[in-house]
Design a protein around this motif. Structure first.
Motif, PDB file in Angstrom:
ATOM      1  N   SER A 179       0.854  -1.188   0.000  1.00 18.30           N
ATOM      2  CA  SER A 179       0.000   0.000   0.000  1.00 18.30           C
ATOM      3  C   SER A 179       0.889   1.237   0.000  1.00 18.30           C
ATOM      4  O   SER A 179       1.689   1.425   0.928  1.00 18.30           O
ATOM      5  CB  SER A 179      -0.904   0.022   1.236  1.00 18.30           C
TER       6      SER A 179
ATOM      7  N   LEU B 110      -2.170   4.299   7.298  1.00 16.24           N
ATOM      8  CA  LEU B 110      -1.736   3.011   7.823  1.00 16.24           C
ATOM      9  C   LEU B 110      -2.911   2.214   8.368  1.00 16.24           C
ATOM     10  O   LEU B 110      -2.998   0.985   8.177  1.00 16.24           O
ATOM     11  CB  LEU B 110      -0.686   3.238   8.914  1.00 16.24           C
TER      12      LEU B 110
ATOM     13  N   THR C 193      -5.037   0.488   5.391  1.00 21.84           N
ATOM     14  CA  THR C 193      -4.323  -0.262   4.372  1.00 21.84           C
ATOM     15  C   THR C 193      -4.779  -1.715   4.364  1.00 21.84           C
ATOM     16  O   THR C 193      -5.275  -2.235   5.364  1.00 21.84           O
ATOM     17  CB  THR C 193      -2.807  -0.185   4.620  1.00 21.84           C
TER      18      THR C 193
ATOM     19  N   VAL D  74       3.770  -1.565   3.507  1.00 30.74           N
ATOM     20  CA  VAL D  74       3.389  -0.173   3.258  1.00 30.74           C
ATOM     21  C   VAL D  74       4.613   0.600   2.802  1.00 30.74           C
ATOM     22  O   VAL D  74       5.749   0.265   3.157  1.00 30.74           O
ATOM     23  CB  VAL D  74       2.773   0.503   4.502  1.00 30.74           C
TER      24      VAL D  74
ATOM     25  N   TYR E  62      12.724  -4.245   6.684  1.00 38.81           N
ATOM     26  CA  TYR E  62      12.210  -3.224   5.783  1.00 38.81           C
ATOM     27  C   TYR E  62      13.342  -2.793   4.852  1.00 38.81           C
ATOM     28  O   TYR E  62      14.529  -2.940   5.172  1.00 38.81           O
ATOM     29  CB  TYR E  62      11.587  -2.047   6.540  1.00 38.81           C
TER      30      TYR E  62
ATOM     31  N   THR F  23       3.723  -4.108   7.207  1.00 37.96           N
ATOM     32  CA  THR F  23       2.618  -3.379   7.827  1.00 37.96           C
ATOM     33  C   THR F  23       2.474  -3.743   9.298  1.00 37.96           C
ATOM     34  O   THR F  23       2.222  -2.880  10.149  1.00 37.96           O
ATOM     35  CB  THR F  23       1.312  -3.680   7.078  1.00 37.96           C
ATOM     36  N   GLU F  24       2.657  -5.018   9.608  1.00 39.11           N
ATOM     37  CA  GLU F  24       2.514  -5.465  10.994  1.00 39.11           C
ATOM     38  C   GLU F  24       3.507  -4.757  11.902  1.00 39.11           C
ATOM     39  O   GLU F  24       3.156  -4.364  13.025  1.00 39.11           O
ATOM     40  CB  GLU F  24       2.715  -6.981  11.052  1.00 39.11           C
TER      41      GLU F  24
END
Length: 217
Positions: A17, A92, A95, A100, A128, A173-174
């Motif tokens: 997202s 956030l 999403t 993200v 990330y 995202t988590e």
């Protein structure tokens, strides 16, 4: 003969997202940001635009973008804005993808940005991923002899002394939700604070040694 038609892309199962907060004065610039998302080689994305301008944000050329108008207007027409941290957090919370990517409305991503960053996440085992960037001057020229600004290689301790890369990165995202997103009370450095929280939570990053972002000076 079977009927034939152009293939139509759908956004039902996005992998990433792209969240774009739009503040005052960026209503026109966000069009370039959206065009850069549409130009991606990796097409499994959705785009969440958080309109924090205090005005309407018509995007007729980008019907695939989900636009949230988040300002509160009081009885005396005073507009209460969320600010960049609050707008990113709103995106956030809305999403649908496992990853993200935060993109400022006045910046752009290069066509292979999502593809390169996703490969970085997979190769790193789930960290990330962030990359280098280019600087776009006001006259439309890329700054510098080669135009590339290199981010620093990831080091959690070094992150506590200063941010190592731009806010634009591909993040699980988590993990972003687990650390509470951005601190909405901070007027500046909310991006640095966010990545420090990720470091403290054990979610490290990995640098992709390629420009993925065009930063508009």
């Amino acid at each position: 003969h079977p009927r034939k038609a152009w293939p139509v892309r759908h956004f039902q199962h996005p992998v990433v997202s792209v969240i774009i907060p739009v503040g005052p004065g960026h209503g026109q610039m966000v069009i370039d940001a959206l065009d850069s998302v549409q130009a991606q080689t990796m097409v499994e994305w959705e785009c969440v635009v958080v309109n924090d301008t205090g005005a309407a944000l018509p995007l007729p050329a980008h019907p695939w973008a989900t636009v949230w108008d988040v300002n509160k207007i009081s009885s005396d027409d005073t507009v209460t804005r969320m600010g960049p941290g609050g707008a990113r957090n709103w995106g956030l919370r809305h999403t649908r993808a496992p990853f993200v990517l935060f993109l400022d409305a006045d910046d752009l991503i290069v066509p292979r940005a999502l593809e390169a960053l996703l490969k970085g996440v997979v190769a790193s085992g789930g960290r990330y991923a962030y990359g280098d960037w280019l600087v776009l001057q006001r006259e439309g020229q890329i700054d510098g002899p080669m135009g590339v600004r290199e981010s620093l290689d990831y080091d959690a301790a070094a992150m506590l002394r200063g941010i190592l890369h731009p806010v634009t990165a591909m993040i699980p995202t988590e993990a972003a939700m687990r650390v509470g997103g951005f601190d909405e009370e901070l007027g500046v450095f909310e991006d640095w604070d966010f990545y420090c929280k990720l470091a403290a939570a054990g979610c490290g990053g990995v640098r992709v040694a390629a420009p993925v972002l065009v930063y508009r000076r």
